[in-house]
Design a protein around this motif. Structure first.
Motif, mmCIF file in Angstrom:
data_model
loop_
_atom_site.group_PDB
_atom_site.id
_atom_site.type_symbol
_atom_site.label_atom_id
_atom_site.label_comp_id
_atom_site.label_asym_id
_atom_site.label_seq_id
_atom_site.Cartn_x
_atom_site.Cartn_y
_atom_site.Cartn_z
ATOM 1 N N ASN A 441 -0.912 27.033 74.930
ATOM 2 C CA ASN A 441 -1.078 27.212 76.372
ATOM 3 C C ASN A 441 0.239 26.868 77.062
ATOM 4 N N ASN A 442 0.885 27.863 77.642
ATOM 5 C CA ASN A 442 2.055 27.659 78.491
ATOM 6 C C ASN A 442 1.910 28.613 79.667
ATOM 7 N N GLN A 443 1.719 28.062 80.853
ATOM 8 C CA GLN A 443 1.425 28.893 82.018
ATOM 9 C C GLN A 443 2.575 28.918 83.029
ATOM 10 N N THR A 444 3.756 28.533 82.610
ATOM 11 C CA THR A 444 4.873 28.469 83.556
ATOM 12 C C THR A 444 6.098 29.279 83.152
ATOM 13 N N ASP A 445 6.376 29.416 81.868
ATOM 14 C CA ASP A 445 7.631 30.019 81.426
ATOM 15 C C ASP A 445 7.540 31.535 81.300
ATOM 16 N N HIS A 446 8.724 32.159 81.364
ATOM 17 C CA HIS A 446 8.856 33.609 81.251
ATOM 18 C C HIS A 446 9.585 33.972 79.955
ATOM 19 N N GLY A 447 9.266 35.127 79.420
ATOM 20 C CA GLY A 447 9.941 35.547 78.206
ATOM 21 C C GLY A 447 9.202 36.647 77.485
ATOM 22 N N TYR A 448 9.115 36.531 76.155
ATOM 23 C CA TYR A 448 8.504 37.578 75.350
ATOM 24 C C TYR A 448 7.978 36.977 74.048
ATOM 25 N N MET A 449 7.234 37.778 73.305
ATOM 26 C CA MET A 449 6.759 37.374 71.989
ATOM 27 C C MET A 449 7.502 38.180 70.915
ATOM 28 N N LEU A 450 7.713 37.542 69.777
ATOM 29 C CA LEU A 450 8.300 38.188 68.610
ATOM 30 C C LEU A 450 7.291 38.098 67.472
ATOM 31 N N LEU A 451 6.911 39.242 66.916
ATOM 32 C CA LEU A 451 5.973 39.294 65.795
ATOM 33 C C LEU A 451 6.743 39.463 64.499
ATOM 34 N N ASP A 452 6.350 38.708 63.495
ATOM 35 C CA ASP A 452 6.942 38.811 62.162
ATOM 36 C C ASP A 452 5.780 39.058 61.198
#
Length: 516
Positions: A441-452
């Motif tokens: 749970n992180n409801q503040t940060d911006h970015g993306y996910m990386l799938l491996d």
């Protein structure tokens, strides 16, 4: 290729909005560009050439062709060259009006019958909720630098429809103004908004280096859209259906998506589609927003025939998941927009927008997975402007149905992508204390996910950008979770290492169009 007629054009490079590729298959991939005439000539159609090679210097040419960019399609153009080799990196350029475009890089996917143990590790970036007015697209910039990413999955809200000054960072209004200034409603409005976004240098670079596989969410049309209306569309704005079809048309013009080849009236609405990455995984991209969604109404959530996907798309998904099981695809990925797992929070509990508002539709999907013994289902979600991870089970709040310590009772897993730039909305009561199946749970940060992704495990990592106020492609690793094959629940992971021995990125000095 012979030099094309430049029509007497005397202006700057017509490749103002960059180049892009998308929807890779084992033998083809969509190539996109837009030809921008600065007004120095009058033309309703412009000849365009394209070249594909296996080397970044564009010496080992494997395909060439021509097409026309016309006013009918806002001078955007998409070509779908066939007879490419599977699982191969290609480089490409366009030619128009006396200029050569930037050099792009793209990749086909493995042939469907390639056994999972013969498919290399596959890494995919996942993004959503990219609001131009809320800051710089630093997440795109970081993704663009990674040569081992096979594709970028965009789960929707690629653009936002609001008028200038509403729902944006006011401190950046001079640096990142949006066009047009009004709320976008007409076809011309939507076209101009895409054109505005596609001037962003980091979005252009991400498109230049990687193929995209994209679906829309609501803001490509209007906030809180469903098949017959939208929460933010009123009668004073005109016909919703006309607005929706204008938005859909502009999406198909400006995104590197393969168009439905049927002649059915609703063919442009049918963007759910499937990609077979060998037998390692099937990627089912879904539309939970405008194809089959009934009106948002949380009180109707448990009505037996309640529809989120719609009957046609729901049946399509079930048939494809069964086909994936029969062909021994290791993983079944569902790329979609809104949170699937049962979810409690101040807003989520009674939300009509997420699958909570369509509980009977969720029950049908989970019952289907359980009754057909479909293991290794992974759900990818955008929309919520937060990072979450869930074990997906029918009733995670019942200790007899689900054990949060062992994962017993979980039928699938879900990874929720943070917003790339859009405003975060921290929600009270939405943490693991209220949701025992929630593992992150992180409801503040911006970015993306990386799938491996490998035959043995499916791992998701969250990366966050350090600022949205300035261009800065630095990121920080935040979390890794994985599900092991046949486990159907999440456990802690470690940061993965990049794949080595991959084809080089398109060169930085080939990022702009040049005069022939």
């Amino acid at each position: 290729m012979d030099v094309l007629d430049d029509l007497g054009y005397q202006g700057a490079s017509p490749f103002k909005h960059g180049i892009a590729s998308g929807d890779p298959l084992q033998d083809r991939v969509i190539l996109w560009t837009r030809i921008t005439n600065d007004g120095s000539i009058s033309a309703t159609s412009i000849p365009v050439g394209y070249t594909i090679a296996t080397d970044p210097e564009m010496k080992k040419i494997v395909a060439q062709g021509r097409a026309l960019a016309t006013s009918e399609s806002d001078f955007t153009i998409k070509v779908d060259p066939k007879s490419l080799q599977p699982n191969t990196t290609y480089y490409y350029t366009f030619q128009a009006l006396g200029y050569i475009s930037p050099t792009g890089r793209t990749r086909t996917i493995p042939q469907p019958n390639l056994p999972a143990n013969q498919v290399d590790r596959v890494r995919l970036a996942v993004v959503s909720c990219s609001n131009y007015g809320f800051g710089y697209f630093n997440g795109y910039a970081h993704i663009a630098k990674q040569a081992d990413i096979s594709a970028v999955l965009h789960l929707g809200d690629y653009i936002y429809e609001y008028q200038e000054g509403f729902y944006r960072d006011q401190s950046l209004i001079e640096e990142r103004p949006i066009d047009p200034k009004n709320e976008i409603i007409s076809l011309e409005d939507y076209r101009r908004r895409y054109a505005c976004y596609r001037t962003d240098i980091d979005l252009q670079e991400c498109h230049r280096q990687h193929p995209f596989i994209a679906v829309w969410d609501d803001h490509e049309i209007a906030d809180n859209s469903w098949k017959g209306g939208a929460g933010f569309h009123t009668e004073s704005k005109g016909s919703y259906i006309e607005r929706k079809m204008s938005a859909v048309r502009a999406y198909h013009e400006w995104m590197p998506i393969r168009d439905d080849s049927s002649n059915e009236l609703d063919s442009q609405l049918r963007i759910y589609r499937r990609f077979e990455f060998g037998k390692l995984f099937d990627l089912n991209m879904l539309d939970t927003r405008i194809f089959g969604r009934e009106k948002l109404d949380a009180t109707a959530s448990n009505e037996p025939e309640r529809q989120l996907l719609g009957v046609e798309q729901e049946n399509w998904l079930h048939l494809n998941m069964l086909a994936g099981k029969r062909r021994d695809a290791k993983w079944q990925i569902l790329g979609q927009q809104v949170i699937l797992a049962p979810f409690r929070g101040a807003s989520a509990t009674n939300s009509g927008d997420i699958w909570n508002g369509y509980a009977s539709a969720r029950d049908r999907l989970l019952n289907f997975i359980e009754n057909n013994n479909i293991d290794n289902t992974v759900v990818l979600t955008g929309d919520y402007h937060a990072s979450f991870a869930f074990d997906v089970c029918k009733n995670p709040f019942d200790g007899d149905s689900y054990n949060p310590s062992t994962g017993s009772g979980s039928l699938a897993v879900e990874f929720v992508c943070p917003a790339l730039t859009s405003l975060a909305f921290p929600e009270k009561g939405a943490g693991p204390e209220a949701n025992p199946h929630q593992k992150f749970n992180n409801q503040t940060d911006h970015g993306y996910m990386l799938l491996d992704i490998t035959e043995q495990a499916f791992q998701c990592e969250w990366y966050y950008t350090n600022t949205l106020k300035t261009r800065d492609d630095s990121t920080r690793f935040a979390k890794s979770l994985l599900t092991q094959a046949q486990a159907n629940h999440l456990i802690e992971g470690e940061q993965s290492r990049p794949i080595t021995n991959v084809a080089v990125l398109a060169a930085a000095n080939k990022a702009v169009g040049v005069k022939i």
